[in-house]
Design an enzyme around this catalytic site. Structure first.
Site, mmCIF file in Angstrom:
data_model
loop_
_atom_site.group_PDB
_atom_site.id
_atom_site.type_symbol
_atom_site.label_atom_id
_atom_site.label_comp_id
_atom_site.label_asym_id
_atom_site.label_seq_id
_atom_site.Cartn_x
_atom_site.Cartn_y
_atom_site.Cartn_z
ATOM 1 N N PRO B 160 0.816 -1.231 0.000
ATOM 2 C CA PRO B 160 0.000 0.000 0.000
ATOM 3 C C PRO B 160 0.843 1.272 0.000
ATOM 4 C CG PRO B 160 0.074 -0.936 2.193
ATOM 5 C CD PRO B 160 0.839 -1.891 1.309
ATOM 6 N N CYS B 161 1.441 1.583 -1.154
ATOM 7 C CA CYS B 161 2.262 2.785 -1.239
ATOM 8 C C CYS B 161 1.407 4.043 -1.110
ATOM 9 C CB CYS B 161 3.064 2.798 -2.539
ATOM 10 S SG CYS B 161 2.068 2.567 -4.009
ATOM 11 N N HIS B 162 0.054 3.899 -1.229
ATOM 12 C CA HIS B 162 -0.800 5.076 -1.050
ATOM 13 C C HIS B 162 -0.836 5.517 0.415
ATOM 14 C CE1 HIS B 162 -3.458 1.561 -0.375
ATOM 15 N NE2 HIS B 162 -4.069 2.335 0.502
#
Lengths: 211, 267
Positions: B160-162
């Site tokens: 989850p780079c967000h």
């Protein structure tokens, strides 16, 4: 024996052309056909260039991936002019050399690491021994003594007599003239015979050093 | 011993031909499919080792061919259509669970892998700054490099780079656009508006005077502090000076917490 007779050469060439056309038309689906057509030969040779079956699978997969990456950079004309089988086997040979070099740089595995099966032809050996003692014994010893040949001789013998390549393709893979390939094959066979004769069958495995 | 003439040797050699290795093609080809995700339809490529590449259909204008070409450029592997999705993929794309999903991160550098591993430890709805990821990845000064790695994240949504944001409280860039970053965080019940309001007041950390613990504002321990006991800080250092200690759960500071508290449990 497995050397290609005159009859099937034409067929094979036709198949080869179809395959090259498929590669030019759609690289990925053409490549699936290429793998189907050549995986047995590539894997058979990889088995003889590796000490363990799992290494042979890695090596064969690596060779096909290298081939794919090369094909991506080739234009249609270059693809159409390829002689696929010797080209693939040359890539395999280079991949095997790289793998051997990398393995030499790594520290040796602990003594218990190499499974005993590597010295035989496969897991089913024990069960089939009763049925085909002589043939199997010879095949199993051959697998072991082949590993003792110098690389060029081993590869020449494997290409010519295990997977049945014509001498001209053997020469192509070895990158040498036909005459030299012939002499590698012949010397390799005589060396095999000498190794099989000088070593008693039960002393063979015990006496073999793991490379 | 039998068969020492050359003919029987060549005969035995011919018998050394192997049957094709089962599964060799699986080790050569990647498989691809389209599946619903939290960002609409997504294209996914995977190998036997796990998921390798995810892109939203929107980001390639719905063109599966463009996705395949990007995959081949990046991984140098041929693609073929998949029969079915690997275990855990569909749930992970929907955001329900990523527990059983395998990722194939071969070909990435150790640092890239460490960045993705650290990022995958950020819980849903929470955010951490790039500097936090750099520290957790063992390279506390490589803050910009973390941004570069995450901008190329091969498996967004699954890693989850967000949830990685700027230290100043702004959400920052996202490979599929910052509007989608905000949308994903809101869908995870992230306190996006609260964090933005705090940042406008220069507050980037929140402490409780009853526990004496200071947290990132998205930490669940920070979110449940009642207004009367809540204190904002611009830096962790300011909180430490006031006698607070950093939260052991959201780990807002390096000084007192080792970089890899539990390297064994990545997920």
């Amino acid at each position: 024996m497995r050397a290609c007779g005159v009859g099937d050469t034409g067929d094979r060439e036709h198949q080869g052309e179809q395959l090259l056309l498929a590669l030019v038309a759609d690289l990925d689906s053409g490549f699936a056909e290429l793998v189907r057509a050549h995986e047995r030969v590539v894997y058979s040779v990889a088995l003889r260039l590796s000490s363990r079956p799992t290494d042979a699978e890695d090596l064969a997969a690596e060779a096909f991936l290298r081939a794919y990456r090369a094909l991506r950079g080739y234009d249609a004309e270059r693809i159409a002019s390829l002689r696929l089988r010797p080209w693939l086997l040359t890539i395999l040979r280079n991949a095997a050399r790289n793998a051997a070099r990398d393995a030499a740089r790594r520290p040796a595995p602990p003594p218990g690491f190499e499974p005993a099966e590597q010295l035989t032809c496969g897991p089913s050996v024990e069960h089939s021994v009763e049925e085909q003692v002589e043939q199997h014994d010879l095949g199993r010893q051959l697998g072991a003594v082949l590993a003792q040949l110098p690389e060029a001789q081993r590869l020449a013998v494997v290409l010519r007599h295990v997977v049945g390549l014509p001498t001209s393709e053997v020469a192509e893979v070895l990158g040498c003239p036909d005459g030299t390939a012939k002499s590698h094959i012949s010397r390799g066979l005589h060396r095999l015979r000498a190794l099989l004769t000088e070593q008693p069958s039960d002393g063979l495995i015990a006496g073999r050093t793991v490379r | 011993m039998m068969g020492n003439d050359l003919d029987s040797i060549t005969g035995a050699l011919a018998d050394l031909t192997a049957p094709a290795a089962p599964g060799l093609a699986d080790r050569i080809f990647g498989s691809w499919l389209a599946a619903p995700s939290r960002l609409g339809a997504a294209f996914v490529a995977f190998t036997g080792a796990g998921v390798q590449f995810v892109r939203s259909a929107e980001s390639v204008r719905g063109d599966a061919g463009a996705f395949a070409e990007a995959y081949r450029d990046r991984f140098g592997r041929p693609l073929r259509p998949a029969d079915r999705a690997p275990a855990g993929l569909l749930g992970a794309l929907r955001g329900t669970s990523a527990a059983s999903l395998q990722l194939d991160l071969r070909g990435l550098s150790d640092f890239e892998r460490d960045v993705l591993t650290a990022t995958s430890r950020i819980p849903a709805g929470q955010t951490r700054p790039y500097g936090w990821v750099a520290r957790e990845a063992g390279r506390p000064r490589a803050v910009r490099a973390v941004g570069t790695v995450l901008a190329r994240n091969p498996v967004p949504l699954l890693v989850p780079c967000h949830r990685v944001v700027r230290a100043d409280g702004l959400l920052g860039d996202y490979m599929f656009g910052s509007a989608h970053k905000e949308q994903l965080l809101r869908a995870e019940q992230g306190n996006v508006d609260e964090v933005a309001a705090l940042a406008r007041q220069g507050v980037h950390f929140v402490g409780s005077d009853t526990t004496g613990v200071v947290c990132f504002p998205t930490c669940p321990h920070a979110r449940r502090i009642t207004l009367a006991h809540r204190h904002g800080f611009r830096t962790v250092g300011a909180a430490l000076v006031s006698g607070y200690r950093p939260c052991r759960y959201c780990r807002p500071a390096a000084e007192v917490i080792p970089a890899h508290p539990d390297a064994g449990s990545d997920r």
